[in-house]
Design a protein around this motif. Structure first.
Motif, PDB file in Angstrom:
ATOM      1  N   GLY A 118     -13.751 -14.181 -26.206  1.00  0.00           N
ATOM      2  CA  GLY A 118     -14.105 -12.765 -26.311  1.00  0.00           C
ATOM      3  C   GLY A 118     -14.288 -12.130 -24.948  1.00  0.00           C
ATOM      4  N   ILE A 119     -15.013 -12.828 -24.055  1.00  0.00           N
ATOM      5  CA  ILE A 119     -15.257 -12.299 -22.709  1.00  0.00           C
ATOM      6  C   ILE A 119     -13.925 -12.155 -21.961  1.00  0.00           C
ATOM      7  N   LEU A 120     -13.065 -13.198 -22.076  1.00  0.00           N
ATOM      8  CA  LEU A 120     -11.779 -13.155 -21.371  1.00  0.00           C
ATOM      9  C   LEU A 120     -10.883 -12.041 -21.916  1.00  0.00           C
ATOM     10  N   VAL A 121     -10.890 -11.839 -23.250  1.00  0.00           N
ATOM     11  CA  VAL A 121     -10.091 -10.762 -23.854  1.00  0.00           C
ATOM     12  C   VAL A 121     -10.580  -9.402 -23.341  1.00  0.00           C
ATOM     13  N   ALA A 122     -11.924  -9.256 -23.264  1.00  0.00           N
ATOM     14  CA  ALA A 122     -12.478  -7.998 -22.759  1.00  0.00           C
ATOM     15  C   ALA A 122     -12.057  -7.773 -21.311  1.00  0.00           C
ATOM     16  N   MET A 123     -12.124  -8.843 -20.480  1.00  0.00           N
ATOM     17  CA  MET A 123     -11.712  -8.731 -19.077  1.00  0.00           C
ATOM     18  C   MET A 123     -10.244  -8.335 -18.984  1.00  0.00           C
ATOM     19  N   GLY A 124      -9.418  -8.946 -19.846  1.00  0.00           N
ATOM     20  CA  GLY A 124      -7.987  -8.648 -19.843  1.00  0.00           C
ATOM     21  C   GLY A 124      -7.714  -7.208 -20.237  1.00  0.00           C
ATOM     22  N   ALA A 125      -8.471  -6.719 -21.250  1.00  0.00           N
ATOM     23  CA  ALA A 125      -8.277  -5.340 -21.702  1.00  0.00           C
ATOM     24  C   ALA A 125      -8.641  -4.370 -20.581  1.00  0.00           C
ATOM     25  N   ILE A 126      -9.761  -4.656 -19.890  1.00  0.00           N
ATOM     26  CA  ILE A 126     -10.180  -3.786 -18.785  1.00  0.00           C
ATOM     27  C   ILE A 126      -9.108  -3.792 -17.685  1.00  0.00           C
ATOM     28  N   ALA A 127      -8.607  -4.999 -17.348  1.00  0.00           N
ATOM     29  CA  ALA A 127      -7.588  -5.105 -16.287  1.00  0.00           C
ATOM     30  C   ALA A 127      -6.320  -4.354 -16.695  1.00  0.00           C
ATOM     31  N   PHE A 128      -5.949  -4.421 -17.982  1.00  0.00           N
ATOM     32  CA  PHE A 128      -4.726  -3.738 -18.422  1.00  0.00           C
ATOM     33  C   PHE A 128      -4.880  -2.221 -18.320  1.00  0.00           C
ATOM     34  N   VAL A 129      -6.024  -1.719 -18.785  1.00  0.00           N
ATOM     35  CA  VAL A 129      -6.262  -0.269 -18.721  1.00  0.00           C
ATOM     36  C   VAL A 129      -6.295   0.180 -17.257  1.00  0.00           C
ATOM     37  N   TYR A 130      -7.023  -0.588 -16.407  1.00  0.00           N
ATOM     38  CA  TYR A 130      -7.100  -0.264 -14.982  1.00  0.00           C
ATOM     39  C   TYR A 130      -5.693  -0.226 -14.368  1.00  0.00           C
ATOM     40  N   GLY A 131      -4.882  -1.246 -14.662  1.00  0.00           N
ATOM     41  CA  GLY A 131      -3.529  -1.314 -14.118  1.00  0.00           C
ATOM     42  C   GLY A 131      -2.636  -0.203 -14.645  1.00  0.00           C
ATOM     43  N   ALA A 132      -2.774   0.111 -15.937  1.00  0.00           N
ATOM     44  CA  ALA A 132      -1.937   1.163 -16.525  1.00  0.00           C
ATOM     45  C   ALA A 132      -2.298   2.516 -15.924  1.00  0.00           C
ATOM     46  N   VAL A 133      -3.607   2.766 -15.716  1.00  0.00           N
ATOM     47  CA  VAL A 133      -4.035   4.023 -15.090  1.00  0.00           C
ATOM     48  C   VAL A 133      -3.556   4.065 -13.635  1.00  0.00           C
ATOM     49  N   ALA A 134      -3.592   2.893 -12.960  1.00  0.00           N
ATOM     50  CA  ALA A 134      -3.131   2.831 -11.566  1.00  0.00           C
ATOM     51  C   ALA A 134      -1.653   3.202 -11.461  1.00  0.00           C
ATOM     52  N   LEU A 135      -0.881   2.983 -12.525  1.00  0.00           N
ATOM     53  CA  LEU A 135       0.554   3.310 -12.513  1.00  0.00           C
ATOM     54  C   LEU A 135       0.798   4.821 -12.602  1.00  0.00           C
ATOM     55  N   VAL A 136      -0.169   5.547 -13.181  1.00  0.00           N
ATOM     56  CA  VAL A 136       0.032   6.985 -13.452  1.00  0.00           C
ATOM     57  C   VAL A 136       0.437   7.789 -12.209  1.00  0.00           C
ATOM     58  N   PRO A 137      -0.309   7.680 -11.082  1.00  0.00           N
ATOM     59  CA  PRO A 137       0.086   8.492  -9.917  1.00  0.00           C
ATOM     60  C   PRO A 137       1.483   8.147  -9.368  1.00  0.00           C
ATOM     61  N   TYR A 138       1.960   6.937  -9.619  1.00  0.00           N
ATOM     62  CA  TYR A 138       3.314   6.575  -9.179  1.00  0.00           C
ATOM     63  C   TYR A 138       4.346   7.292 -10.049  1.00  0.00           C
ATOM     64  N   ILE A 139       4.019   7.441 -11.337  1.00  0.00           N
ATOM     65  CA  ILE A 139       4.968   8.022 -12.280  1.00  0.00           C
ATOM     66  C   ILE A 139       4.976   9.551 -12.188  1.00  0.00           C
ATOM     67  N   THR A 140       3.750  10.144 -12.096  1.00  0.00           N
ATOM     68  CA  THR A 140       3.698  11.601 -12.059  1.00  0.00           C
ATOM     69  C   THR A 140       3.960  12.154 -10.659  1.00  0.00           C
ATOM     70  N   GLY A 141       3.781  11.288  -9.630  1.00  0.00           N
ATOM     71  CA  GLY A 141       3.954  11.766  -8.262  1.00  0.00           C
ATOM     72  C   GLY A 141       2.740  12.539  -7.763  1.00  0.00           C
ATOM     73  N   GLN A 142       1.680  12.557  -8.545  1.00  0.00           N
ATOM     74  CA  GLN A 142       0.459  13.279  -8.165  1.00  0.00           C
ATOM     75  C   GLN A 142      -0.719  12.317  -8.061  1.00  0.00           C
ATOM     76  N   PRO A 143      -1.526  12.387  -6.971  1.00  0.00           N
ATOM     77  CA  PRO A 143      -2.738  11.555  -6.931  1.00  0.00           C
ATOM     78  C   PRO A 143      -3.729  11.998  -8.003  1.00  0.00           C
ATOM     79  N   LEU A 144      -4.581  11.056  -8.451  1.00  0.00           N
ATOM     80  CA  LEU A 144      -5.592  11.429  -9.445  1.00  0.00           C
ATOM     81  C   LEU A 144      -6.776  12.112  -8.771  1.00  0.00           C
ATOM     82  N   PHE A 145      -7.037  11.688  -7.503  1.00  0.00           N
ATOM     83  CA  PHE A 145      -8.173  12.281  -6.749  1.00  0.00           C
ATOM     84  C   PHE A 145      -7.656  12.816  -5.429  1.00  0.00           C
ATOM     85  N   ARG A 146      -8.202  13.935  -5.001  1.00  0.00           N
ATOM     86  CA  ARG A 146      -7.814  14.491  -3.701  1.00  0.00           C
ATOM     87  C   ARG A 146      -8.961  14.385  -2.704  1.00  0.00           C
TER      88      ARG A 146
END
Lengths: 127, 133
Positions: B105-133
């Motif tokens: 359960g703990i490992l699945v939770a860690m994996g889910a957090i890492a996936f969401v973090y990584g997927a959000v990290a991909l957003v500025p590469y795709i949109t070409g816009q930083p999330l924070f200025r």
């Protein structure tokens, strides 16, 4: 008495034992790098941060560490390939020659990769 | 307890989740070998010059749906393979053997957090816009 891996494993299985231990260690090293890699690439979220981080990390000792990382990845990949073969019943009786053959291949691949990367550190390649 | 199947008239004393974890570890290994070689080849060998990677070139790559798919799949397979590997190492060290469900359960939770973090990290590469200025 505490039984260590080393004392519990007969000599003829020692290569396999070290292959196993190294597979685990290289796996953990790569997993930890993965976390660091996620953090570094996520700097793209902050305006201008990514390029500053990439430039700051473009140093000889970081590139040298990257070579070590590539060695860990290559080891994990080649030894993992060997484990896959055993799972499908191939080479189970040739575990040791398979190991050394794949390690030889790994050394050759490593030389080519180092030759491509070392110019960034030393100003010249190997060949 | 769920059993994996019948082998020579005997039930294997393995949980089904264990068999799936084992099969998925092999499948993700093969996928990672393909995705990671592509990633490393593109970033380190198919690039002209030896300068640092720039955000602009990374964004150019990630404007293609092929690269977006590649990175999302690499993210997911690498997280699964790493955390299932960590689970095997911990069990071998005798950690969490009696509380496998909690550890999983703990490992699945860690994996889910890492996936969401990584997927959000991909957003500025795709949109070409930083999330924070």
């Amino acid at each position: 008495m505490k039984v260590t891996y080393s004392s519990a494993v007969p000599d003829k299985y020692k290569v396999g034992m070290w292959a196993f231990v190294l597979h685990r260690i290289s796996g953990l090293v790569i997993a930890l790098y993965g976390v660091a890699h996620l953090v570094v690439v996520s700097t793209a979220a902050v305006d201008g941060a990514f390029d500053r981080v990439m430039e700051a990390f473009h140093m000889p000792w970081v590139i040298a560490l990257e070579l070590l990382l590539i060695a860990a990845v290559l080891y994990h990949l080649l030894n993992g390939f060997r484990l896959l073969l055993f799972d499908i019943g191939v080479g189970v009786r040739q575990q040791k020659p398979l190991f050394w053959g794949l390690m030889g291949l790994g050394v050759v691949l490593m030389l080519f990769i180092a030759d491509a990367i070392l110019p960034l550190v030393l100003g010249r390649g190997i060949f | 307890m769920a059993v994996a199947g019948d082998v020579a008239g005997r039930k294997l004393p393995v949980r089904e989740t264990g068999v799936w974890a084992w099969a998925l570890q092999r499948l993700t290994a093969i996928l990672i070998a393909v995705f990671l070689s592509t990633h490393l080849w593109v970033l380190h060998f198919a690039r002209p010059g030896g300068g640092p990677v720039t955000l602009e070139e990374a964004r150019e790559r990630l404007s293609s749906p092929w690269y977006q798919t590649l990175y999302l799949l690499l993210l997911a397979t690498a997280i699964y393979h790493s955390l299932n590997g960590v689970r095997a190492v911990l069990l071998d060290l005798g950690i969490g053997v009696r509380s496998q469900r909690l550890m999983t359960g703990i490992l699945v939770a860690m994996g889910a957090i890492a996936f969401v973090y990584g997927a959000v990290a991909l957003v500025p590469y795709i949109t070409g816009q930083p999330l924070f200025r």
